[in-house]
Scaffold this active site. Structure first.
Site, PDB file in Angstrom:
ATOM      1  CG  HIS A 118      -1.696  -0.881   1.258  1.00  0.00           C
ATOM      2  ND1 HIS A 118      -3.450  -0.960   0.647  1.00  0.00           N
ATOM      3  CD2 HIS A 118      -2.555  -2.569   2.031  1.00  0.00           C
ATOM      4  CE1 HIS A 118      -3.764  -2.128   0.415  1.00  0.00           C
ATOM      5  NE2 HIS A 118      -3.375  -3.375   0.946  1.00  0.00           N
ATOM      6  CG  ASP A 144      -0.089   9.042  -0.546  1.00  0.00           C
ATOM      7  OD1 ASP A 144      -0.272   8.172  -0.183  1.00  0.00           O
ATOM      8  OD2 ASP A 144      -0.762   9.696   0.038  1.00  0.00           O
TER       9      ASP A 144
END
Length: 462
Positions: free
Chosen positions: A226, A433
């Protein structure tokens, strides 16, 4: 491709009366208790369901943190609070798979009574705890995970103090990381049933696929990252680079949010391990590990339906009255170095400097959810943001309005949906991100207003 066998669930609409099969979620504590009650998810040892029906394949979700945080209220009782986090929010969309979540409850439980009662309390939420002591958490989580892997994967490099530290200090954190992964594997083995699919998550558990495959080579194991996965030139800075890569490719399927991250992983395996990269993944002595990009999403129906609730409609009316005559720009982020919050606010200041007309006609609402509040760098970031906000409001504000509204806390689910609905421009300004779901949530709430999404190319959203 791992195949999930599932049965359709009648009546499972937005807020209908059908059985709810949602994952436990964050939603700032407002997920309905019926979604945590365990209906449809059974921690039993049988291969059929409670009604003697056909076999349903189970999904074991293994992540560092559980979707609930445990708070001890007495020697033998616990209360549960929803955990915030993108993974939790994303998995709200998983409705038709029998699923169990395995992870750390976020609390130190040294006594046997506490461990037994915690396990019992979490079982009601379809969760199984991994018991970690304070020293392991400090070395594994605060040390190797957040001080070594996290900065490196976000292109921040290894911290200076670790480059100068002794090899022994680095080695102790690495050994703690390996030990913690083994503890997670032991819990998975205890609850694994033949046919289960084990879904491992994130950089905290890079050894887990290998440990599970060593236990049962027929076990179906997936690993999902992630965060960004850096280029091979960055990843090779890590002393334990080869061991970690070999452990990850023990999985049947390795997945990332974007194609770039998947490509970087294959490149690292070919350049560092000398393995063969193929269009489907990585091949090691005839065994193929599939590597692919699976952009994660949200349960958009939950946001769309929430906008029809009377409470949310009332909050929308309040916001519209408060911001009447002004355009609303919105940022919703964790207070983290990679989210670009100071850069976003400084850019807004520049906009006000160059456009006097907009001084009293626009407001930037910045929601900054605190994270890692005990870490010095994050405390400095908080102070920096507060300083910039104070300066802008002092320069461009008035007695009746300020250009920046900044909150150091999260909003509850209903408030957040209402704020998304009235926002004219959403700003996602990530510097680097891995996963960002704010863009999805904003779009889901914009059917009526049809505002503008400004999305960083580094946001990890597809």
């Amino acid at each position: 491709m791992v195949h999930f066998q599932s049965d359709p669930i009648p009546g499972n609409n937005c807020y209908g009366n059908g059985s709810s099969h949602h994952f436990p979620g964050s939603d700032e504590g407002l997920i309905r208790e019926r979604e945590l009650s365990g209906k449809g998810f059974h921690l039993n040892k049988s291969s059929g369901n409670n009604h003697g029906g056909p076999f349903r394949q189970r999904l074991l979700v293994v992540a560092n943190r559980l979707p609930v945080s445990a708070v001890r209220t007495s020697e033998d009782s616990w209360s549960m609070e929803m955990s915030a986090g993108g993974l939790v929010r994303a998995l709200l969309g998983v409705k038709e798979i029998e699923a169990i979540w395995i992870g750390w409850a976020g609390v130190n439980v040294p006594d046997e009574i506490g461990q037994k009662t915690l396990t019992k309390a979490l079982a009601e939420k379809r969760c199984i705890p991994v018991i970690l002591d304070e020293e392991i958490v400090h070395q594994y989580y605060n040390g190797y995970c957040n001080n070594i892997l996290w900065p490196l994967f976000h292109y921040l490099g290894l911290p200076q103090e670790d480059r100068l530290a002794t090899t022994r200090n680095f080695q102790s954190q690495f050994e703690a990381y390996k030990k913690a992964n083994q503890m997670f594997a032991d819990v998975v083995k205890e609850h694994y049933q033949e046919g289960d699919v084990v879904w491992c998550h994130d950089y905290h558990l890079m050894f887990l696929p290998k440990f599970l495959k060593d236990y049962d080579r027929n076990m179906k194991v997936g690993w999902f990252l992630h965060t960004p996965f850096p280029s091979s030139e960055i990843h090779r800075m890590l002393p334990s680079r080869s061991e970690l890569l070999h452990s990850v490719i023990a999985a049947d399927l390795v997945a990332f949010h974007t194609y770039d991250y998947a490509r970087h992983f294959v490149s690292a395996c070919t350049r560092i391990l000398g393995l063969e990269g193929t269009p489907k993944g990585v091949e090691d002595q005839g065994r193929l590990t599939r590597v692919t990009a699976y952009p994660i999403g949200i349960d958009s129906d939950r946001f769309i339906c929430a906008l029809e609730l009377p409470r949310v409609k009332a909050i929308i009316r309040d916001f519209e009255q408060r911001f009447e005559g002004r355009k609303v720009m919105l940022g919703v982020d964790r207070l983290d170095m990679i989210k670009g919050i100071p850069q976003k606010i400084l850019a807004f200041e520049k906009f006000l400097e160059e456009n006097a007309y907009w001084h009293d006609k626009v407001v930037l609402v910045q929601i900054a959810v605190p994270t890692r509040t005990d870490v010095l760098e994050y405390q400095k970031l908080t102070s920096q943001v507060h300083e910039i906000v104070g300066r802008i409001n002092g320069r461009f504000g008035s007695l009746t309005a300020v250009p920046v509204l900044h909150l150091d806390r999260s909003l509850d689910f209903h408030e957040l949906c209402a704020l998304y609905a009235v926002t004219d421009v959403a700003l996602v300004t990530s510097l680097r991100d891995g996963m960002n779901l704010v863009s999805y949530e904003y779009v889901a709430c914009q059917e009526r207003k049809k505002g503008v999404l400004v999305l960083s190319e580094f946001a990890g959203a597809a």
